[in-house]
Design an enzyme around this catalytic site. Structure first.
Site, PDB file in Angstrom:
ATOM      1  N   ASP A 359       0.840  -1.200   0.000  1.00 35.32           N
ATOM      2  CA  ASP A 359       0.000   0.000   0.000  1.00 35.32           C
ATOM      3  C   ASP A 359       0.877   1.253   0.000  1.00 35.32           C
ATOM      4  O   ASP A 359       2.065   1.223  -0.372  1.00 35.32           O
ATOM      5  CB  ASP A 359      -0.963  -0.065   1.202  1.00 35.32           C
ATOM      6  CG  ASP A 359      -2.277   0.653   0.945  1.00 35.32           C
ATOM      7  OD1 ASP A 359      -2.311   1.884   1.118  1.00 35.32           O
ATOM      8  OD2 ASP A 359      -3.264  -0.009   0.563  1.00 35.32           O
ATOM      9  N   TRP A 470      -5.964   1.734  -6.974  1.00 37.16           N
ATOM     10  CA  TRP A 470      -5.947   3.136  -7.438  1.00 37.16           C
ATOM     11  C   TRP A 470      -6.765   3.954  -6.441  1.00 37.16           C
ATOM     12  O   TRP A 470      -7.981   3.859  -6.404  1.00 37.16           O
ATOM     13  CB  TRP A 470      -6.533   3.188  -8.841  1.00 37.16           C
ATOM     14  CG  TRP A 470      -6.683   4.527  -9.475  1.00 37.16           C
ATOM     15  CD1 TRP A 470      -6.993   5.722  -8.893  1.00 37.16           C
ATOM     16  CD2 TRP A 470      -6.547   4.810 -10.875  1.00 37.16           C
ATOM     17  NE1 TRP A 470      -7.059   6.727  -9.825  1.00 37.16           N
ATOM     18  CE2 TRP A 470      -6.789   6.200 -11.056  1.00 37.16           C
ATOM     19  CE3 TRP A 470      -6.247   4.031 -11.990  1.00 37.16           C
ATOM     20  CZ2 TRP A 470      -6.761   6.803 -12.300  1.00 37.16           C
ATOM     21  CZ3 TRP A 470      -6.219   4.640 -13.236  1.00 37.16           C
ATOM     22  CH2 TRP A 470      -6.457   6.008 -13.384  1.00 37.16           C
ATOM     23  N   ASP A 471      -6.060   4.763  -5.670  1.00 37.79           N
ATOM     24  CA  ASP A 471      -6.701   5.518  -4.594  1.00 37.79           C
ATOM     25  C   ASP A 471      -6.942   6.958  -5.038  1.00 37.79           C
ATOM     26  O   ASP A 471      -6.385   7.435  -6.046  1.00 37.79           O
ATOM     27  CB  ASP A 471      -5.775   5.487  -3.366  1.00 37.79           C
ATOM     28  CG  ASP A 471      -6.540   5.542  -2.057  1.00 37.79           C
ATOM     29  OD1 ASP A 471      -7.690   6.016  -2.056  1.00 37.79           O
ATOM     30  OD2 ASP A 471      -5.975   5.117  -1.029  1.00 37.79           O
ATOM     31  N   ASP A 541     -12.777   2.180   4.554  1.00 38.41           N
ATOM     32  CA  ASP A 541     -11.634   2.002   5.452  1.00 38.41           C
ATOM     33  C   ASP A 541     -12.083   1.397   6.771  1.00 38.41           C
ATOM     34  O   ASP A 541     -11.255   1.021   7.592  1.00 38.41           O
ATOM     35  CB  ASP A 541     -10.963   3.353   5.734  1.00 38.41           C
ATOM     36  CG  ASP A 541     -10.033   3.767   4.603  1.00 38.41           C
ATOM     37  OD1 ASP A 541      -9.772   2.935   3.709  1.00 38.41           O
ATOM     38  OD2 ASP A 541      -9.573   4.924   4.611  1.00 38.41           O
TER      39      ASP A 541
HETATM   40  C1  GLA Z   1      -6.843   5.560   1.871  1.00 41.64           C
HETATM   41  C2  GLA Z   1      -7.286   4.139   1.607  1.00 41.64           C
HETATM   42  C3  GLA Z   1      -6.568   3.201   2.543  1.00 41.64           C
HETATM   43  C4  GLA Z   1      -5.074   3.345   2.369  1.00 41.64           C
HETATM   44  C5  GLA Z   1      -4.671   4.790   2.592  1.00 41.64           C
HETATM   45  C6  GLA Z   1      -3.220   5.019   2.240  1.00 41.64           C
HETATM   46  O1  GLA Z   1      -7.325   6.014   3.097  1.00 41.64           O
HETATM   47  O2  GLA Z   1      -8.661   4.020   1.722  1.00 41.64           O
HETATM   48  O3  GLA Z   1      -6.951   1.875   2.285  1.00 41.64           O
HETATM   49  O4  GLA Z   1      -4.713   2.921   1.084  1.00 41.64           O
HETATM   50  O5  GLA Z   1      -5.444   5.679   1.796  1.00 41.64           O
HETATM   51  O6  GLA Z   1      -2.821   6.311   2.417  1.00 41.64           O
END
Ligand code: GLA
Length: 747
Positions: A359, A470-471, A541
């Site tokens: 991540d 992909w965030d 999350d």
């Molecule tokens: C977001 C995503 C998390 C993680 C963080 C990383 O909050 O939802 O799952 O990937 O970013 O910064």
């Protein structure tokens, strides 16, 4: 034939024999809504269903109350389906029937994701061309009726065939005038870590709805709205849903007027939109999907699930079993080294996990969230040999390797921002708002998308990568594009979305074997638009098991289990502090695409063995969990968070799995009868419990054995009959019942 035209009454009847949608052309050429709902006989016209005269208009020429795509300015005072400003400054439009075409299959939409057909027999499309003669503005309404699901896809294309510029100020994908307002509106609203909270309120006179102005669809409002009759339950009664295949600012609203007509609209949010059409230019709206069922909310959901799972999602992963993954985020956050990652991966392999996902924190000099977005090269302090070498080491263990990216962002503290400060979205002369210490790149600019494609292809193509997360971790503020002239700034938000789709399309085309998972601080952009590129998304999350019962249930109103990333995480849960037992966490996460998000080194020996068994079990039933027909049996929202039950049955009907969640323990509990759904009433099933997950002996004794499908659906499982003086399992107890259909020749 799915679409019929009756030339005498000028009515179009779109029907798959399980759902009918009828529209007509009034004498004055205005398209009118006639009917939407339970199937009506094909081959007949329905002149009596034609809309009632609208007493509010004095001009008989417009004496129609239910329009198909209502225009602004000539006597319909409700919200219109579109509005345009013409070169003379006026905004009145009266598009009238020009011609129509009916074709097999379904044409795509340039630049926008959409549902599709694999062969032309699966659907038929009506293209209805309307013309506003004075201005030359042409509106083409598209209606696709699918044979295999009670779903209708709608959208509009605007073409400026006049001589002057036209500014579109609003352009809905769908407008539907329903003949009565006796519906409850069900929406999915929330916030970060509490996405997909189901809300359910009766329609009332006036204007109501949900919308986003954040630049993304948003955790606050998922782009879907379901109407249900007040008596509609999980399994019976009428429900009509609209879901927008779009990832940006939207509105889905209902206006109930003084004649009790309910106008449902879905489309790009007009508050933050305008689009200039030079002579000859055209504009396509995103598509909206309308689904109907008289088999309750589960029936409606299964219409959406079927379409989205198989004719919106696409590519190599559409039908493939999704790998069980370990994501290091909650296990390490930003604080990892290569040896730590390799140790986690080795443990993952031993546990039976198939994919290791690295991540946030692997790039630039990113040790917290204050820097480096945009610098997509390895953090040498953490990965001295780079990403490709790490991927090699992990794949050599027999695992697949996946990587997190957040392409649309740039940190003020980054090499990219120092080199190209003008690439970040902002209004010249004004301060930019930082969120999570980051700015947004202007995805509406071709050179930025080109740059991202090049850099990301380099990383993805240069290493053995099987999966990309992909965030997108902030909203859009100070909307403005340096690439647009002042009078076109209203195009900013939609161009941003088109840029995101363009990058997704290019990367998924270049790397067709990679599984993409979308994410936006959890479920902040979990929408059908992205599902067309990324067949699964990180739902939230919040991995707390009780919260997940609510979140996954809410999402399942529209989205199929295969699309939901569901992880088992450590306790106390990082979002709620709650300590739910491991079996309960797993049995919740099973009903989607399973992953783990913890440091395996923290597992006790007993937990280690339990996780191994969970993964081994999940793999044996993976196709059913991910691609089965999902039903909500009992909702925690309806039981004060005391009970929940889900069920999934394999597409071929040969097996089913029932998850039973006794969330809070009750003293002197009443027996719980749980009728199941969707089984073959003539068949027999071998009912067992998943022993390794734990179970109540009385529940098992009362329910396991050979049971008829009819018995299981009518009488149901009988739970919680434990005698008063036996020990109770306490809070957060769950069980999985497995139902395997007994083949006829074994009976
Ligand atoms: C977001 C995503 C998390 C993680 C963080 C990383 O909050 O939802 O799952 O990937 O970013 O910064």
């Amino acid at each position: 034939m799915l679409i019929q035209f009756d030339a005498k009454t000028r009515q179009f009847h779109l029907t798959n024999r399980a759902f009918s949608y009828i529209l007509g052309i009034a004498e004055n050429g205005v398209p009118v809504q006639v009917y939407c709902g339970a199937p009506l006989s094909a081959g007949r016209a329905y002149p009596l269903l034609d809309p009632i005269p609208f007493a509010g208009f004095s001009n008989n020429d417009k004496a129609i109350a239910r329009f198909e795509y209502p225009a602004y300015g000539s006597g319909d005072f409700r919200q219109s389906a579109f509005s345009a400003r013409f070169s003379d400054g006026g905004a009145v439009a009266e598009p009238r029937y020009q011609s129509h075409k009916i074709c097999r299959g379904k044409p795509g939409i340039p630049g926008l994701p959409a549902t599709y057909t694999e062969n032309e027999g699966e659907a038929e499309t009506l293209e209805l061309e309307l013309r506003d003669t004075p201005s030359g503005l042409t509106v083409i309404l598209y209606y696709t009726m699918f044979a295999g699901a009670n779903t209708l896809a709608r959208r509009a294309r605007f073409v400026n065939l006049g001589n002057g510029e036209v500014i579109l100020e609003s352009a809905m994908s769908l407008s539907l005038d329903l003949p009565d307002p006796r519906w409850n509106a069900v929406t999915l609203t929330g916030s970060w870590a509490r996405e997909f909270q189901r809300d359910d309120v009766p329609l009332r006179p006036g204007f109501q709805g949900i919308a986003s102005r954040r630049g993304v669809s948003g955790a606050q409002t998922n782009p879907a709205l379901v109407l249900r009759r007040s008596g509609t339950t999980g399994y019976s009664g009428e429900a009509l849903g609209v879901s927008l295949v779009y990832s940006g600012n939207f509105t889905i609203d209902v206006e109930v007027d003084q004649w009790d007509i309910a106008r449902l609209r879905a489309g790009i949010n007009p508050d933050t939109f305008s689009w200039s059409l030079e002579p000859g230019a055209s504009f396509d709206t995103p598509e909206a999907i309308l689904a109907w069922s008289d088999e309750g909310l589960n029936g409606l959901s299964s219409q959406f699930h079927r379409l989205y799972r198989s004719r919106l999602a696409r590519g190599a992963w559409r039908d493939a079993g999704r790998p069980v993954l370990l994501n290091n985020w909650e296990g390490t956050y930003f604080h990892f080294t290569e040896p730590k990652i390799l140790a986690m991966a080795r443990a993952a392999k031993d546990l039976g996990i198939e994919l290791f996902v690295l991540d946030d924190g692997w790039f630039g000099k990113r040790d917290d969230d204050r820097s480096s977005l945009g610098d997509w090269f390895p953090h040498r302090g953490k990965l001295p040999d780079g990403v490709a070498a790490l991927a090699r080491k992990i794949t050599a263990m027999g695992l697949k390797f996946g990587l997190w990216i957040e392409p649309e962002m740039v940190s003020p503290d980054s090499e990219l921002f120092r080199a190209r400060p003008d690439w970040a979205v902002g209004v010249p002369g004004r301060e930019r708002t930082e969120q999570r210490f980051q700015y947004v790149l202007d995805m509406g600019r071709r050179e930025i998308v080109d740059h991202l494609f090049e850099v990301l292809s380099g990383i993805i193509g240069g290493a053995d990568i099987s999966y990309i997360k992909w965030d997108m971790n902030r909203f859009l503020t100070e909307p403005y594009s340096l690439s647009l002239p002042p009078e076109r700034q209203g195009e900013f938000f939609h161009r941003y979305v088109l840029g995101v789709y363009d990058l997704y399309a290019r990367l998924t085309r270049a790397f067709p074997d990679i599984l993409f998972e979308s994410c936006s601080s959890g479920g902040g952009r979990f929408d059908p638009g992205l599902l067309a590129f990324a067949p699964q998304g990180w739902l939230s999350d919040d991995t707390d098991a009780l919260e997940r019962l609510i979140i996954q249930e809410g999402a399942s109103l529209i989205y199929p289990p295969s699309s939901m990333g569901c992880h088992v995480s450590a306790v106390p849960n990082h979002q709620t502090g709650r300590v739910a037992p491991l079996h309960f966490r797993a049995m919740t996460a099973f009903f989607g695409s399973l992953g783990y998000e913890l440091d395996p080194a923290t597992l006790t020996e007993a937990e280690w063995e339990a996780v191994k068994k969970q993964i081994a079990f999940y793999k044996t039933r993976r196709k059913t969990f991910q691609y089965g027909v999902f039903s909500r049996l009992v909702s925690p929202l309806d039981t004060d968070s005391r009970r929940a039950a889900w069920m999934v049955r394999s597409p071929d009907g040969d097996e089913a799995i029932v998850g039973v969640y006794k969330i809070l323990s009750n003293p002197n509990q009443k027996p719980w009868r749980l009728p199941l759904a969707g089984l073959d009433s003539a068949a027999e099933y071998a009912v067992t419990v998943w022993e390794a997950g734990g179970y109540d002996e009385t529940d098992a004794a009362l329910n396991c054995g050979t049971r008829g499908g009819d018995e299981l659906m009518r009488a149901g499982l009988l739970l919680e009959c434990t005698l008063r003086n036996t020990p109770k399992p306490g809070d957060f107890f769950s069980e999985l019942f497995l139902l395997d259909k007994i083949p006829l020749d074994e009976e």
